[in-house]
Every structure is written in C-alpha cells, then in structure tokens.
Design a protein around this motif. Structure first.
Motif, short mmCIF file in Angstrom:
data_model
loop_
_atom_site.label_atom_id
_atom_site.label_comp_id
_atom_site.label_asym_id
_atom_site.label_seq_id
_atom_site.Cartn_x
_atom_site.Cartn_y
_atom_site.Cartn_z
N LEU A 94 -2.35 -1.29 -4.11
CA LEU A 94 -3.29 -0.24 -3.58
C LEU A 94 -2.89 0.91 -3.78
CD1 LEU A 94 -6.45 -0.01 -2.83
CD2 LEU A 94 -5.76 -0.56 -0.70
N GLU A 95 -2.91 1.42 -4.35
CA GLU A 95 -2.40 3.48 -4.27
C GLU A 95 -3.67 3.96 -3.40
OE1 GLU A 95 -1.52 4.91 -8.13
OE2 GLU A 95 0.10 3.23 -8.61
N VAL A 96 -3.66 4.81 -2.54
CA VAL A 96 -3.96 6.02 -2.07
C VAL A 96 -3.26 6.44 -2.30
CG1 VAL A 96 -4.15 3.79 -0.82
CG2 VAL A 96 -2.69 5.29 0.46
N GLY A 97 -2.65 7.00 -2.77
CA GLY A 97 -2.04 8.90 -2.26
C GLY A 97 -1.18 8.96 -0.66
N PRO A 98 -1.32 9.99 -0.66
CA PRO A 98 -0.10 10.79 0.33
C PRO A 98 -1.51 11.05 1.75
CG PRO A 98 -0.24 12.80 -1.36
CD PRO A 98 -1.30 10.79 -1.67
N VAL A 122 0.43 -1.34 -0.07
CA VAL A 122 -0.11 -0.14 0.04
C VAL A 122 0.83 0.86 -0.15
CG1 VAL A 122 -1.90 1.40 1.28
CG2 VAL A 122 -1.34 -1.57 1.56
N GLY A 123 0.66 2.13 -1.33
CA GLY A 123 1.54 3.51 -1.36
C GLY A 123 0.38 4.11 -1.66
N ALA A 124 1.52 5.55 -1.73
CA ALA A 124 0.87 6.97 -2.73
C ALA A 124 0.94 6.95 -3.81
CB ALA A 124 1.62 8.16 -2.51
N ARG A 125 1.90 5.84 -4.79
CA ARG A 125 2.05 5.68 -5.54
C ARG A 125 3.29 4.35 -6.11
NH1 ARG A 125 5.64 9.25 -8.50
NH2 ARG A 125 7.03 10.26 -7.39
#
Length: 109
Positions: free
Chosen positions: A88-92, A69-72
């Motif tokens: 899973l991209e979640v954004g900052p 899971v990360g921002a990008r």
C-alpha cells in the motif's frame, strides 16, 4: 495479519523514499476485529544495500509480514523489482495518517 510500515528517522513519519531503503519498520498485527497493535520496531540492516542479493535479504527480514506500507516502492529501472505479497503506497505521511489509510482500505474491502 501482520503489516510493516516503513519508518523514517522520526518514528512518527513514513519513510519518504523507496520501501526497501527505510531504516526501520513498525510491525503491526491487525486482528480479525480490525484492531491494530504495534508488535515491534524492526531495524533494517540492509537499508543502504542494492541489487539482487538485497531482495532475498529483505524477503527474509519481512517474511512474517503480509502487507508492506510505504511512501513508494521501487525506483527508476528497478521499479517493482522487490516482490511483495501486498503493498500500500501512502506517500510520506505521518504514521497516524498511514494507519488511518490502512483502516479505510480494510473497511472498503
């Protein structure tokens, strides 16, 4: 299932850059009942490295993790170069928001 959330310098925020450049990862265990439990905060000794050798090192560092899971993920011409079992991209966002997004994803699956 184990997940790794890319952490910035502040442990309560998702690292805003590419996943592999995060200075550390919060490693969580997600139980069958959906309960999420922090296992450890793992340092990333390869954060400032680049290239193919880094990919192998990152796979070894996170070999026990099923979801990243990360921002990008990736950047520029190397976009998607880091092979992942799941991501899973979640954004900052805050760590709390990332965990809420993860729970929402599990609920809809």
């Amino acid at each position: 299932m184990r997940i790794a959330i890319a952490l910035g310098r502040e442990e309560n925020r998702v690292y805003p850059g590419p996943f592999g450049h995060a200075p550390r990862y919060a490693i969580y265990e997600v139980g069958e009942d959906g309960e999420v439990r922090l296992l450890e905060v793992r340092e990333n000794p390869h954060a400032k490295e680049h290239g193919e050798a880094k990919h192998a090192k990152m796979r070894a560092l996170l070999a026990d993790v099923a979801l990243k899971v990360g921002a990008r993920f990736g950047h520029g011409k190397n976009e998607g170069a880091f092979p992942v079992a799941g991501r899973l991209e979640v954004g900052p966002v805050s760590l709390e928001e990332a965990l809420a997004l993860l729970k929402a994803r599990r609920s809809s699956a």
